[in-house]
Design a protein around this motif. Structure first.
Motif, PDB file in Angstrom:
ATOM      1  N   SER A  44       0.847  -1.193   0.000  1.00  0.00           N
ATOM      2  CA  SER A  44       0.000   0.000   0.000  1.00  0.00           C
ATOM      3  C   SER A  44       0.880   1.239   0.000  1.00  0.00           C
ATOM      4  O   SER A  44       1.865   1.320   0.739  1.00  0.00           O
ATOM      5  CB  SER A  44      -0.894  -0.001   1.242  1.00  0.00           C
ATOM      6  N   ILE A  45       0.475   2.205  -0.787  1.00  0.00           N
ATOM      7  CA  ILE A  45       1.258   3.446  -0.830  1.00  0.00           C
ATOM      8  C   ILE A  45       1.027   4.277   0.431  1.00  0.00           C
ATOM      9  O   ILE A  45       1.835   5.112   0.799  1.00  0.00           O
ATOM     10  CB  ILE A  45       0.881   4.243  -2.096  1.00  0.00           C
ATOM     11  N   GLN A  46      -0.101   4.009   1.099  1.00  0.00           N
ATOM     12  CA  GLN A  46      -0.385   4.758   2.320  1.00  0.00           C
ATOM     13  C   GLN A  46       0.172   4.066   3.561  1.00  0.00           C
ATOM     14  O   GLN A  46       0.497   4.729   4.541  1.00  0.00           O
ATOM     15  CB  GLN A  46      -1.894   4.936   2.482  1.00  0.00           C
ATOM     16  N   ASN A  47       0.250   2.783   3.526  1.00  0.00           N
ATOM     17  CA  ASN A  47       0.771   2.030   4.671  1.00  0.00           C
ATOM     18  C   ASN A  47       1.797   1.006   4.172  1.00  0.00           C
ATOM     19  O   ASN A  47       1.563  -0.203   4.230  1.00  0.00           O
ATOM     20  CB  ASN A  47      -0.367   1.335   5.408  1.00  0.00           C
ATOM     21  N   PRO A  48       2.901   1.496   3.688  1.00  0.00           N
ATOM     22  CA  PRO A  48       3.864   0.578   3.070  1.00  0.00           C
ATOM     23  C   PRO A  48       4.639  -0.238   4.107  1.00  0.00           C
ATOM     24  O   PRO A  48       4.790   0.172   5.266  1.00  0.00           O
ATOM     25  CB  PRO A  48       4.790   1.523   2.312  1.00  0.00           C
ATOM     26  N   VAL A  49       5.091  -1.371   3.645  1.00  0.00           N
ATOM     27  CA  VAL A  49       6.007  -2.193   4.443  1.00  0.00           C
ATOM     28  C   VAL A  49       7.238  -2.436   3.576  1.00  0.00           C
ATOM     29  O   VAL A  49       7.134  -3.004   2.489  1.00  0.00           O
ATOM     30  CB  VAL A  49       5.357  -3.530   4.831  1.00  0.00           C
ATOM     31  N   VAL A  50       8.356  -1.947   4.042  1.00  0.00           N
ATOM     32  CA  VAL A  50       9.583  -2.070   3.249  1.00  0.00           C
ATOM     33  C   VAL A  50      10.584  -2.931   4.016  1.00  0.00           C
ATOM     34  O   VAL A  50      10.556  -3.002   5.266  1.00  0.00           O
ATOM     35  CB  VAL A  50      10.183  -0.693   2.921  1.00  0.00           C
ATOM     36  N   TYR A  51      11.459  -3.534   3.274  1.00  0.00           N
ATOM     37  CA  TYR A  51      12.458  -4.434   3.868  1.00  0.00           C
ATOM     38  C   TYR A  51      13.849  -3.904   3.559  1.00  0.00           C
ATOM     39  O   TYR A  51      14.122  -3.416   2.463  1.00  0.00           O
ATOM     40  CB  TYR A  51      12.292  -5.843   3.304  1.00  0.00           C
ATOM     41  N   ILE A  52      14.687  -3.989   4.559  1.00  0.00           N
ATOM     42  CA  ILE A  52      16.087  -3.604   4.386  1.00  0.00           C
ATOM     43  C   ILE A  52      16.926  -4.817   4.791  1.00  0.00           C
ATOM     44  O   ILE A  52      16.766  -5.360   5.888  1.00  0.00           O
ATOM     45  CB  ILE A  52      16.454  -2.378   5.249  1.00  0.00           C
ATOM     46  N   GLU A  53      17.780  -5.168   3.921  1.00  0.00           N
ATOM     47  CA  GLU A  53      18.585  -6.364   4.159  1.00  0.00           C
ATOM     48  C   GLU A  53      20.049  -5.977   4.235  1.00  0.00           C
ATOM     49  O   GLU A  53      20.508  -5.094   3.514  1.00  0.00           O
ATOM     50  CB  GLU A  53      18.375  -7.389   3.032  1.00  0.00           C
ATOM     51  N   GLY A  54      20.745  -6.576   5.118  1.00  0.00           N
ATOM     52  CA  GLY A  54      22.179  -6.356   5.156  1.00  0.00           C
ATOM     53  C   GLY A  54      22.608  -5.502   6.321  1.00  0.00           C
ATOM     54  O   GLY A  54      22.435  -5.869   7.486  1.00  0.00           O
ATOM     55  N   ALA A  55      23.121  -4.308   6.022  1.00  0.00           N
ATOM     56  CA  ALA A  55      23.869  -3.523   7.005  1.00  0.00           C
ATOM     57  C   ALA A  55      23.013  -2.787   8.015  1.00  0.00           C
ATOM     58  O   ALA A  55      23.531  -2.025   8.823  1.00  0.00           O
ATOM     59  CB  ALA A  55      24.747  -2.520   6.265  1.00  0.00           C
ATOM     60  N   PHE A  56      21.713  -2.963   7.988  1.00  0.00           N
ATOM     61  CA  PHE A  56      20.872  -2.205   8.913  1.00  0.00           C
ATOM     62  C   PHE A  56      21.091  -2.667  10.349  1.00  0.00           C
ATOM     63  O   PHE A  56      21.031  -3.837  10.661  1.00  0.00           O
ATOM     64  CB  PHE A  56      19.403  -2.384   8.543  1.00  0.00           C
ATOM     65  N   ASN A  57      21.345  -1.711  11.202  1.00  0.00           N
ATOM     66  CA  ASN A  57      21.555  -2.014  12.611  1.00  0.00           C
ATOM     67  C   ASN A  57      20.502  -1.252  13.411  1.00  0.00           C
ATOM     68  O   ASN A  57      20.489  -0.025  13.403  1.00  0.00           O
ATOM     69  CB  ASN A  57      22.971  -1.585  13.020  1.00  0.00           C
ATOM     70  N   ILE A  58      19.675  -1.989  14.071  1.00  0.00           N
ATOM     71  CA  ILE A  58      18.591  -1.329  14.807  1.00  0.00           C
ATOM     72  C   ILE A  58      19.138  -0.379  15.852  1.00  0.00           C
ATOM     73  O   ILE A  58      18.622   0.716  16.071  1.00  0.00           O
ATOM     74  CB  ILE A  58      17.676  -2.380  15.462  1.00  0.00           C
ATOM     75  N   GLY A  59      20.199  -0.786  16.500  1.00  0.00           N
ATOM     76  CA  GLY A  59      20.782   0.069  17.525  1.00  0.00           C
ATOM     77  C   GLY A  59      21.191   1.421  16.978  1.00  0.00           C
ATOM     78  O   GLY A  59      21.016   2.453  17.631  1.00  0.00           O
ATOM     79  N   ASN A  60      21.710   1.424  15.755  1.00  0.00           N
ATOM     80  CA  ASN A  60      22.115   2.698  15.161  1.00  0.00           C
ATOM     81  C   ASN A  60      20.934   3.524  14.666  1.00  0.00           C
ATOM     82  O   ASN A  60      21.088   4.695  14.356  1.00  0.00           O
ATOM     83  CB  ASN A  60      23.066   2.445  13.974  1.00  0.00           C
ATOM     84  N   ASN A  61      19.803   2.855  14.543  1.00  0.00           N
ATOM     85  CA  ASN A  61      18.631   3.551  13.996  1.00  0.00           C
ATOM     86  C   ASN A  61      17.479   3.574  14.997  1.00  0.00           C
ATOM     87  O   ASN A  61      16.320   3.653  14.625  1.00  0.00           O
ATOM     88  CB  ASN A  61      18.171   2.849  12.716  1.00  0.00           C
ATOM     89  N   ILE A  62      17.854   3.484  16.252  1.00  0.00           N
ATOM     90  CA  ILE A  62      16.818   3.339  17.267  1.00  0.00           C
ATOM     91  C   ILE A  62      15.896   4.555  17.348  1.00  0.00           C
ATOM     92  O   ILE A  62      14.757   4.469  17.774  1.00  0.00           O
ATOM     93  CB  ILE A  62      17.470   3.050  18.647  1.00  0.00           C
ATOM     94  N   ASN A  63      16.395   5.726  16.934  1.00  0.00           N
ATOM     95  CA  ASN A  63      15.565   6.943  16.977  1.00  0.00           C
ATOM     96  C   ASN A  63      14.752   7.160  15.710  1.00  0.00           C
ATOM     97  O   ASN A  63      14.005   8.136  15.616  1.00  0.00           O
ATOM     98  CB  ASN A  63      16.436   8.178  17.204  1.00  0.00           C
ATOM     99  N   ALA A  64      14.928   6.292  14.745  1.00  0.00           N
ATOM    100  CA  ALA A  64      14.226   6.502  13.482  1.00  0.00           C
ATOM    101  C   ALA A  64      12.724   6.306  13.680  1.00  0.00           C
ATOM    102  O   ALA A  64      12.269   5.226  14.057  1.00  0.00           O
ATOM    103  CB  ALA A  64      14.748   5.540  12.426  1.00  0.00           C
ATOM    104  N   ASN A  65      11.982   7.353  13.479  1.00  0.00           N
ATOM    105  CA  ASN A  65      10.528   7.276  13.607  1.00  0.00           C
ATOM    106  C   ASN A  65       9.829   7.842  12.374  1.00  0.00           C
ATOM    107  O   ASN A  65       8.626   8.074  12.392  1.00  0.00           O
ATOM    108  CB  ASN A  65      10.049   8.001  14.862  1.00  0.00           C
ATOM    109  N   TYR A  66      10.618   8.071  11.342  1.00  0.00           N
ATOM    110  CA  TYR A  66      10.071   8.756  10.183  1.00  0.00           C
ATOM    111  C   TYR A  66      10.871   8.338   8.969  1.00  0.00           C
ATOM    112  O   TYR A  66      12.086   8.073   9.068  1.00  0.00           O
ATOM    113  CB  TYR A  66      10.218  10.259  10.397  1.00  0.00           C
TER     114      TYR A  66
END
Lengths: 149, 578
Positions: A34-56
């Protein structure tokens, strides 16, 4: 698909969000999206700890900004990010060109309109103001009315 | 050449005007006039007269003078527009299109019902005086080429496409017989063509000039359809209406009236005296002495008291003359007393400036209330709306003045409370009456009546004290006010035989005072930042910032899905931070 992650510091109701850029990733979609409620996937180097503040996030392909509603670690190198479109930020320029009748405003208001939103205390101020002149007691006089002249 | 005909719009009318030479001219209204078989012009309501052309600056040339229609309505023409003077002398002004406006306007002139003459005005229309053109046309007796002046029209409107089409804007008012200065004017775009086609585009909101009134352009050149039998038909059908108010805010100043011109003193039947205490004692001694000729007096009065028509205390110093011997009836007492020469007085208690406490709607009723205590009249309720003004419109704030007109013979007084309108003119709004004469009893019966009256008022004063003991501050003031009201509203009776009235006025406050009852606003910190204040303005969103709620908003040209648009509207209406 490019995914820009941000930390949104603004209230949801704010048209122009104050964003701190965090990172940009390449992601992909699975199944239908859905363009309004998308679900995207990131594979590989994504580190949740480094992106813990990502809310947007911003999806350039969709030309829309999204609130991140959830970040899910699917497996070791796969993260699922769910979003909900922010219609204000996504169409802020067009919205700003719109015209409307304003009901309430922070700066541009008329205080002679009563919409019931201003509250008053139950007790009231009572102020007395005396006029400068009157009938001073020094002026009291007897008056006698007689018949004839 | 095609036969010219007039094809009326639904509300088409034609007006026949006569000049001072009784020459008839035609002024068409709302006509769709085919100039020839292929060229059409749409008349505006401002179709004028054959001989009198509007110049390129729209300043009238030759339009002066009086014109009359069949009903005797008088028409005159001014630089600013057409002034219609009806027989009832109601002047109506129709503003002509502004020639400097970028809104092109076409005025269509007629000489007869079958012919027309066009003139274009407006910045884009290259204003032009078509007198000569018309003259040429007229000289040719309209046989040369009717196309010419339509051609000129096209030339004016669209110089590069004169052979194909021209377009322009016409102004239309819906009801010629009810034109007022505020009549809604509708602009419409029309298209001329000499290529066999024409069209009239009625939806020209981009040419918005004033309020738009729809006119059914599809109605021209088609017969009216009779409505089916309808028992309600004689009563008429629904029509749009309203909005024809004059918005006349002028207000006549209502001044405090002057004093009466006729005085009882002038009649000689009564005399007014201002005795001092010493003079009163002398008079008393005289009346109870042997010098008082009772027998002579009884020839006129049954009782000496009958000749003393009134005795009391007034709270003002009257105008007096030189002291002379006081006469009771026709008896000269030999007691010198100062005579009063004026019966009526005006006492100005001064003016208070009522600065706005809030300068908001809280200043007015029902939030704020206003009372006034008037000596000798009592405590009266006023309307705060009458005295408070918006500070922006009247920076000096509201002013309130109190004047008394007093008749010392009867003790009657009228208190005039005046306020000032937005222009500073005095407008009287309230009049209260009272009595300021405290009568002094001069017989035993009179005194018993006075005593009973005073006892009656004591209960009210005690009631006020009881509230004070309870520690209710508001109650103290309220009861004090009520007590004052009770005291002074017990009007003394006016009795020329000396019956007592009340002395309460003398005991109460002698200066008027206002009692403002003002609400205490409960404004949360930064309330406008969090929820705004009432606005009710129409604006482009870009021009405002901060917290905003919209009543209604147009979301044109937003490339969002339907759900997204609905969400945008919902957010804008429930609150957005711009």
């Amino acid at each position: 698909m490019t995914i820009g992650l941000y930390y949104n510091k603004s209230d949801e109701r704010k048209l122009n969000k104050d964003l701190d850029a965090i990172a940009t990733y390449n992601g992909y979609l699975k199944n239908e999206c859905s363009i309004q409620n998308p679900v995207v996937y990131i594979e590989g180097a994504f580190n949740i700890g480094n992106n813990i503040n990502a809310n947007y996030m911003f999806l350039p392909d969709y030309r829309r900004y999204y609130y991140i509603t959830d970040i899910t670690q699917v497996r070791a190198n796969l993260v699922k990010i769910s979003g909900r479109v922010d219609v204000l930020m996504s169409f802020k320029d067009e919205i700003q060109n719109s015209i409307g009748v304003v009901r309430k405003q922070e700066h541009n208001y008329s205080l002679f309109l009563d919409d019931g939103s201003l509250k008053v205390y139950q007790d009231k101020l009572i102020i007395c103001k005396e006029f400068p002149n009157g009938f001073p007691r020094e002026n009291d006089r007897f008056i006698l009315v007689t018949a004839g002249g | 050449m095609a036969t010219k005909q007039i094809v009326p719009l639904n509300s088409a009318k034609i007006l026949h005007l006569y000049n001072s030479d009784n020459v008839e001219y035609y002024v068409g209204l709302g006509y769709f006039l085919p100039i020839n078989q292929n060229i059409y012009g749409l008349c505006s309501p401002y179709i004028l007269l054959q001989k009198y052309y509007i110049s390129n600056t729209l300043k009238t040339q030759g339009l002066t003078g009086d014109w009359f229609d069949d009903n005797g309505n008088k028409y005159s023409f001014s630089a600013s527009g057409i002034v219609i003077t009806t027989p009832s002398d109601t002047t109506k002004t129709i503003e002509l299109p502004d020639p400097d406006s970028d809104k092109t306007a076409i005025l269509f002139f007629t000489y007869s019902e079958a012919d027309g003459f066009c003139i274009a005005v407006g910045k884009n229309a290259i204003p032009y005086d078509y007198s000569s053109q018309y003259s040429t046309y007229q000289t040719a007796q309209r046989t040369a080429n009717d196309y010419d002046y339509a051609y000129e029209l096209c030339d004016t409107i669209s110089a590069t496409n004169r052979d194909t089409y021209g377009w322009g804007t016409v102004l239309i008012v819906p009801d010629y017989n009810n034109i007022t200065p505020n009549s809604p004017v509708r602009s419409a775009m029309c298209l001329w063509t000499n290529k066999g086609n024409y069209s009239v585009i009625s939806d020209t909101t981009s040419f918005n000039m004033q309020s738009l009134i729809p006119i059914n352009f599809n109605g021209f050149n088609s017969p009216l359809v009779d409505s089916p039998d309808d028992p309600y038909q004689p009563g008429g059908t629904t029509t749009p209406g309203g909005g024809q108010g004059s918005f006349d805010r002028s207000s006549d100043p209502i001044d405090v009236p002057g004093l009466p011109l006729l005085s009882a003193i002038d009649t000689g039947f009564v005399s007014l005296w201002r005795p001092s205490p010493t003079e009163l004692i002398n008079l008393y001694n005289y009346m109870w002495s042997n010098a008082f000729d009772l027998e002579s007096f009884k020839k006129i009065f049954a009782n000496p008291i009958d000749a003393i028509m009134g005795f009391g205390i007034i709270p003002l110093n009257p105008v007096t003359g030189a002291a002379r011997s006081l006469k009771i009836g026709n008896i000269d007492t030999g007691v010198n007393v100062t005579p009063i020469t004026e019966q009526y007085y005006q006492v100005d208690c001064g003016t208070l400036y009522l600065d706005n406490y809030f300068d908001t709607y809280l200043e007015f009723e029902p939030y704020s209330t206003l009372e006034i205590f008037l000596p000798f009249c009592g405590c009266m309720q006023l309307s705060a709306d009458d005295f408070y003004r918006r500070k922006k419109e009247y920076p000096g704030g509201g002013k309130i003045n109190v004047k008394y007109n007093v008749d010392i013979l009867s003790g009657s007084c009228v208190a005039f409370i005046s306020c000032y309108d937005a222009n500073g003119a005095t407008t009287m709004t309230y009049e209260f009456n009272g009595n300021l004469l405290t009568q002094i009893p001069i017989t035993g019966n009179d005194f018993s009546g006075l005593y009973n009256a005073v006892l009656g008022i004591a209960g009210n004063v005690i009631s006020g004290v009881a509230h004070a003991a309870a520690g209710n501050a508001a109650g103290i003031l309220g009861d004090a006010v009520n007590a004052a009201h009770n005291v002074t509203s017990a009007k003394p009776s006016i009795n020329r035989s000396g019956t007592i009235g009340g002395s309460y006025g003398l005991l109460a406050n002698r200066k008027p005072f206002l009692i403002r009852n003002i609400p205490r606003e409960a404004v949360a910190w930064a309330q406008n930042t969090f929820q705004g204040y009432p606005s009710h303005i129409t604006t482009v969103i870009r021009s405002i910032n901060g917290y905003t709620e919209f009543e209604k908003v147009y979301t044109d040209n937003i490339p969002a899905s339907d759900n997204e648009l609905k969400e945008i509207v919902q957010i804008l209406e429930t609150g957005v931070i711009l």
